[in-house]
Scaffold this active site. Structure first.
Site, PDB file in Angstrom:
ATOM      1  N   THR A 178      -7.906  10.024   7.014  1.00  0.00           N
ATOM      2  CA  THR A 178      -7.183   8.743   6.644  1.00  0.00           C
ATOM      3  C   THR A 178      -6.920   7.596   7.803  1.00  0.00           C
ATOM      4  O   THR A 178      -6.570   6.783   7.639  1.00  0.00           O
ATOM      5  CB  THR A 178      -5.855   8.653   5.966  1.00  0.00           C
ATOM      6  OG1 THR A 178      -5.248   9.384   6.871  1.00  0.00           O
ATOM      7  CG2 THR A 178      -6.010   9.519   4.707  1.00  0.00           C
ATOM      8  N   GLY A 206      -7.825   4.787   9.865  1.00  0.00           N
ATOM      9  CA  GLY A 206      -8.670   3.423   9.586  1.00  0.00           C
ATOM     10  C   GLY A 206      -8.698   2.903   8.212  1.00  0.00           C
ATOM     11  O   GLY A 206      -9.412   1.935   7.950  1.00  0.00           O
ATOM     12  N   THR A 207      -7.966   3.718   7.369  1.00  0.00           N
ATOM     13  CA  THR A 207      -8.169   3.278   5.859  1.00  0.00           C
ATOM     14  C   THR A 207      -7.799   1.473   5.735  1.00  0.00           C
ATOM     15  O   THR A 207      -8.134   0.961   4.966  1.00  0.00           O
ATOM     16  CB  THR A 207      -7.190   3.964   4.886  1.00  0.00           C
ATOM     17  OG1 THR A 207      -5.709   4.185   5.553  1.00  0.00           O
ATOM     18  CG2 THR A 207      -7.691   5.517   4.824  1.00  0.00           C
ATOM     19  N   GLY A 208      -6.592   1.266   6.352  1.00  0.00           N
ATOM     20  CA  GLY A 208      -5.829   0.074   6.465  1.00  0.00           C
ATOM     21  C   GLY A 208      -7.112  -1.154   7.051  1.00  0.00           C
ATOM     22  O   GLY A 208      -7.107  -1.975   6.459  1.00  0.00           O
ATOM     23  N   CYS A 209      -7.591  -0.681   7.972  1.00  0.00           N
ATOM     24  CA  CYS A 209      -8.706  -1.692   8.684  1.00  0.00           C
ATOM     25  C   CYS A 209      -9.640  -1.800   7.790  1.00  0.00           C
ATOM     26  O   CYS A 209     -10.156  -2.888   7.298  1.00  0.00           O
ATOM     27  CB  CYS A 209      -9.129  -0.764   9.717  1.00  0.00           C
ATOM     28  SG  CYS A 209      -8.051  -0.664  11.033  1.00  0.00           S
ATOM     29  N   LYS A 218       0.790  -1.126  -0.179  1.00  0.00           N
ATOM     30  CA  LYS A 218      -0.127   0.022   0.007  1.00  0.00           C
ATOM     31  C   LYS A 218       0.937   1.263  -0.168  1.00  0.00           C
ATOM     32  O   LYS A 218       1.926   1.356   0.725  1.00  0.00           O
ATOM     33  CB  LYS A 218      -0.896   0.060   1.319  1.00  0.00           C
ATOM     34  CG  LYS A 218      -2.017  -1.064   1.308  1.00  0.00           C
ATOM     35  CD  LYS A 218      -2.847  -1.247   2.618  1.00  0.00           C
ATOM     36  CE  LYS A 218      -1.883  -1.132   3.802  1.00  0.00           C
ATOM     37  NZ  LYS A 218      -2.644  -1.354   4.853  1.00  0.00           N
TER      38      LYS A 218
HETATM   39  N1  ATP Z   1      -4.701  10.217   0.901  1.00  0.00           N
HETATM   40  C1  ATP Z   1      -5.064   8.973   0.051  1.00  0.00           C
HETATM   41  N2  ATP Z   1      -5.590   9.032  -1.158  1.00  0.00           N
HETATM   42  C2  ATP Z   1      -5.908   7.777  -1.535  1.00  0.00           C
HETATM   43  N3  ATP Z   1      -5.802   6.873  -1.086  1.00  0.00           N
HETATM   44  C3  ATP Z   1      -5.231   6.689   0.145  1.00  0.00           C
HETATM   45  C4  ATP Z   1      -4.817   7.768   0.890  1.00  0.00           C
HETATM   46  N4  ATP Z   1      -4.344   7.227   2.013  1.00  0.00           N
HETATM   47  C5  ATP Z   1      -4.570   6.097   2.081  1.00  0.00           C
HETATM   48  N5  ATP Z   1      -4.883   5.626   0.656  1.00  0.00           N
HETATM   49  C6  ATP Z   1      -4.954   4.182   0.450  1.00  0.00           C
HETATM   50  O1  ATP Z   1      -5.732   3.576   1.449  1.00  0.00           O
HETATM   51  C7  ATP Z   1      -5.336   2.148   1.611  1.00  0.00           C
HETATM   52  C8  ATP Z   1      -5.020   1.900   2.937  1.00  0.00           C
HETATM   53  O2  ATP Z   1      -3.430   2.376   2.845  1.00  0.00           O
HETATM   54  P1  ATP Z   1      -2.388   2.925   3.993  1.00  0.00           P
HETATM   55  O3  ATP Z   1      -0.965   2.752   3.502  1.00  0.00           O
HETATM   56  O4  ATP Z   1      -2.994   4.259   4.321  1.00  0.00           O
HETATM   57  O5  ATP Z   1      -2.726   1.869   4.986  1.00  0.00           O
HETATM   58  P2  ATP Z   1      -2.384   1.800   6.792  1.00  0.00           P
HETATM   59  O6  ATP Z   1      -1.472   2.874   6.740  1.00  0.00           O
HETATM   60  O7  ATP Z   1      -2.531   0.622   7.137  1.00  0.00           O
HETATM   61  O8  ATP Z   1      -4.000   2.534   7.287  1.00  0.00           O
HETATM   62  P3  ATP Z   1      -4.238   3.028   8.716  1.00  0.00           P
HETATM   63  O9  ATP Z   1      -3.108   2.776   9.456  1.00  0.00           O
HETATM   64  O10 ATP Z   1      -4.587   4.461   8.682  1.00  0.00           O
HETATM   65  O11 ATP Z   1      -5.258   2.185   8.959  1.00  0.00           O
HETATM   66  C9  ATP Z   1      -4.584   1.967   0.621  1.00  0.00           C
HETATM   67  O12 ATP Z   1      -5.407   1.494  -0.704  1.00  0.00           O
HETATM   68  C10 ATP Z   1      -4.121   3.362  -0.090  1.00  0.00           C
HETATM   69  O13 ATP Z   1      -3.509   3.367  -1.411  1.00  0.00           O
HETATM   70  C1  HMH Z   2      -8.123  -0.833  17.325  1.00  0.00           C
HETATM   71  C2  HMH Z   2      -7.234  -0.217  16.115  1.00  0.00           C
HETATM   72  N1  HMH Z   2      -6.999  -0.943  15.198  1.00  0.00           N
HETATM   73  C3  HMH Z   2      -6.306  -0.663  14.290  1.00  0.00           C
HETATM   74  C4  HMH Z   2      -5.870   0.468  14.168  1.00  0.00           C
HETATM   75  C5  HMH Z   2      -4.903   1.114  12.953  1.00  0.00           C
HETATM   76  O1  HMH Z   2      -5.407   2.152  12.372  1.00  0.00           O
HETATM   77  C6  HMH Z   2      -6.267   1.497  15.009  1.00  0.00           C
HETATM   78  N2  HMH Z   2      -5.849   2.776  15.089  1.00  0.00           N
HETATM   79  N3  HMH Z   2      -6.854   0.906  16.195  1.00  0.00           N
END
Ligand code: ATP
Ligand code: HMH
Length: 496
Positions: free
Chosen positions: A210, A212-215, A177
């Site tokens: 952003t 929770g985007t990953g979750c 990602k």
């Molecule tokens: N500003 C943004 N614009 C478009 N897509 C984004 C943006 N930020 C994150 N994404 C997308 O969101 C998804 C999650 O990516 P990210 O690398 O942010 O994960 P993460 O760090 O595990 O997330 P988090 O820790 O916020 O839950 C990916 O598909 C990424 O491309």
């Molecule tokens: C509980 C929980 N799980 C995952 C994340 C990662 O975004 C968070 N901030 N909080």
């Protein structure tokens, strides 16, 4: 699996509702699944950061998992925050004890968007054991770096190399990602031990919302995989859904300035869309007619048109039929304009109808009557061939049914197949080419953008449509594609 997938999130709680199991349940529901959650940890958390973590004993985690699995069919598992090596080992042992392991998406949560740690440093090593039990792992760049024991990738090429190493080490798929990259792009890639199997490259959305985007992405992926059974498509649908939830995020207005707000998980649903489905994506219809597109390239008429060797009389015979076709097609575009649900879309189809007459039909006339006055009269006396009549009858039927979504799906191949052919023939030498003007018209960037817009309106209609209606749209699209093939093939079949 038929029906609604049951998706289990094994993750921590985020009381602010943007990440953790709260985000998982919202994402699973928005993507068409039934969401369940076994809690690994409680966090005290807001959009500003994490102030405390409380983990229940791992025996209690195991009891949640066992109690659930003894009753409920589990079609996919998403694993998020685990917190400690003991929790990781508990989940691994539970997965091993299941009679049949469901698909597992592992988001190896180590650090929150706010920068707070969510996994004990000594637990990072234990994660490798769980990765080996997963189908897909979704690390962000800092998590990836920790897992391969290298510095955090600053460019995408380095990230892809790291990802491939991790995929090969555990024989899993890894979704790399690009959310943490600097710069205007946000690429992602689904990578297996042999390299990427799907790559994505989109613009970064300018927002700080952003959290929770990953979750959300990993839960969407687990749910959509359970429905579609195809990792590249599930990834594509999940990403497209997450992106739109990020785009709409600021409207939620959650938390004080300076933090990271949540995504708008309900955005697509509240806009009238159904959960994401491969079947409702015109790109999937296009992928599924690959054999027909190859056949079209092999049509004798198309090959000779491309290399310029086509007999002018045959070209004229084609143009005569096409002029008849376009006259009727323009009226059907007007019908789509009348049926369109809003004025922006209505204006698009009306403009397409106008250009069909003033540009495409005018081009045909210039070939058929070179130098002749364009007084609007038909330059040909031809009657519609059986192929022309059959194609038009199909389109007329779609128009008469009065279903806007089905009509635009039926009208789409006339844009898309020509634009695709035109773009691929753009590199053909135009020097002395007798059909250069024809090639230019369909290779034109203006035609490409009109085609992209026609696809986008069709996509919008499909995403809101019921499964039955989507099936009718798709059938109308495919039938039009077959008529396009027959239309090109007809001229070669008879002596002009
Ligand atoms: N500003 C943004 N614009 C478009 N897509 C984004 C943006 N930020 C994150 N994404 C997308 O969101 C998804 C999650 O990516 P990210 O690398 O942010 O994960 P993460 O760090 O595990 O997330 P988090 O820790 O916020 O839950 C990916 O598909 C990424 O491309
Ligand atoms: C509980 C929980 N799980 C995952 C994340 C990662 O975004 C968070 N901030 N909080």
């Amino acid at each position: 699996m038929s029906g609604i997938p049951h998706v289990l999130a094994v993750a921590g709680s985020d009381p602010s509702g943007g990440a953790g199991v709260q985000a998982d349940i919202k994402s699973i529901m928005a993507c068409g699944g039934y969401g369940m959650a076994a809690l690994t940890a409680l966090t005290a958390q807001s959009t500003q950061g994490v102030s405390a973590v409380h983990a229940p004993p791992t025996g209690f985690l195991r009891q949640q998992l066992d109690t659930l699995a003894s009753d409920v069919r589990i079609d996919a598992v998403k694993i998020g925050m685990l917190g400690t090596a003991a929790a990781i080992d508990t989940v691994s042992a539970w997965l091993d004890a299941l009679p049949e392991r469901p698909p597992v998406v592992l988001d190896p949560v180590m650090v929150a968007t706010s920068g707070d740690r969510l996994l004990d440093p000594e637990a990072e090593r234990a994660l490798h054991g769980l990765i080996a039990r997963a189908d897909v792992v979704t690390p962000n760049l800092p998590e990836l770096a920790a897992l391969v024991d290298e510095p955090v990738a600053r460019d995408w090429g380095v990230a892809l190399r790291q990802v491939r190493g991790l995929a090969a080490r555990h024989d899993v798929l890894v979704l790399a990602k690009g959310g943490h990259l600097d710069g205007p792009r946000c690429p992602d890639a689904l990578v297996g031990p042999d390299g990427p199997i799907a790559t994505f490259d989109d613009e970064r959305i300018p927002t700080t919302s952003t959290h929770g985007t990953g979750c959300s992405l990993s839960s969407a992926l687990a749910t959509l995989y359970a429905r579609e059974r195809d990792w590249p498509w599930a990834t594509r649908l999940a990403r497209a859904w997450v992106r739109r939830a990020i785009e709409a995020a600021d409207a939620l207005d959650v938390g004080r300035p300076g933090g990271h707000g949540p995504l708008h998980h309900a955005h697509a649903l509240w806009s009238g869309e159904r959960p994401p489905r491969r079947s409702a994506e015109p790109d999937a219809w296009w992928e599924d007619i690959a054999a027909l597109r190859r056949e079209l390239d092999e049509v004798w008429f198309v090959r000779q048109l491309a290399d310029g060797s086509l007999d002018p009389a045959r070209f004229a015979a084609y143009l005569e039929q096409d002029a008849l076709y376009l006259g009727a097609y323009a009226r059907l575009l007007e019908r789509a304009s009348e049926l369109a649900p809003d004025s922006a879309e209505s204006a698009f189809w009306a403009e397409a109808a106008r250009r069909c007459v003033t540009e495409e039909l005018a081009l045909h006339r210039s070939y058929l009557a070179p130098g002749g006055a364009d007084d609007g009269s038909s330059p040909h006396a031809a009657a519609p061939s059986a192929e022309t009549a059959a194609y038009l009858a199909h389109l007329e039927r779609a128009a008469q049914a009065g279903d806007h979504a089905v009509l635009v799906a039926a009208l789409l191949p006339c844009f898309w197949l020509y634009q695709d052919l035109g773009a691929r023939l753009a590199s053909v030498s135009r020097e002395g080419h007798p059909y250069a003007e024809w090639l230019d018209a369909y290779g034109d960037p203006g035609f490409a953008s009109a085609t992209a817009e026609a696809i986008a309106w069709t996509r919008r209609a499909a995403r809101a449509a019921s499964d039955d209606r989507v099936a009718r749209m798709r059938a109308a699209f495919e039938t039009s594609c077959r008529h396009e093939l027959a239309f090109f093939a007809q001229t070669g079949a008879t002596t002009p």
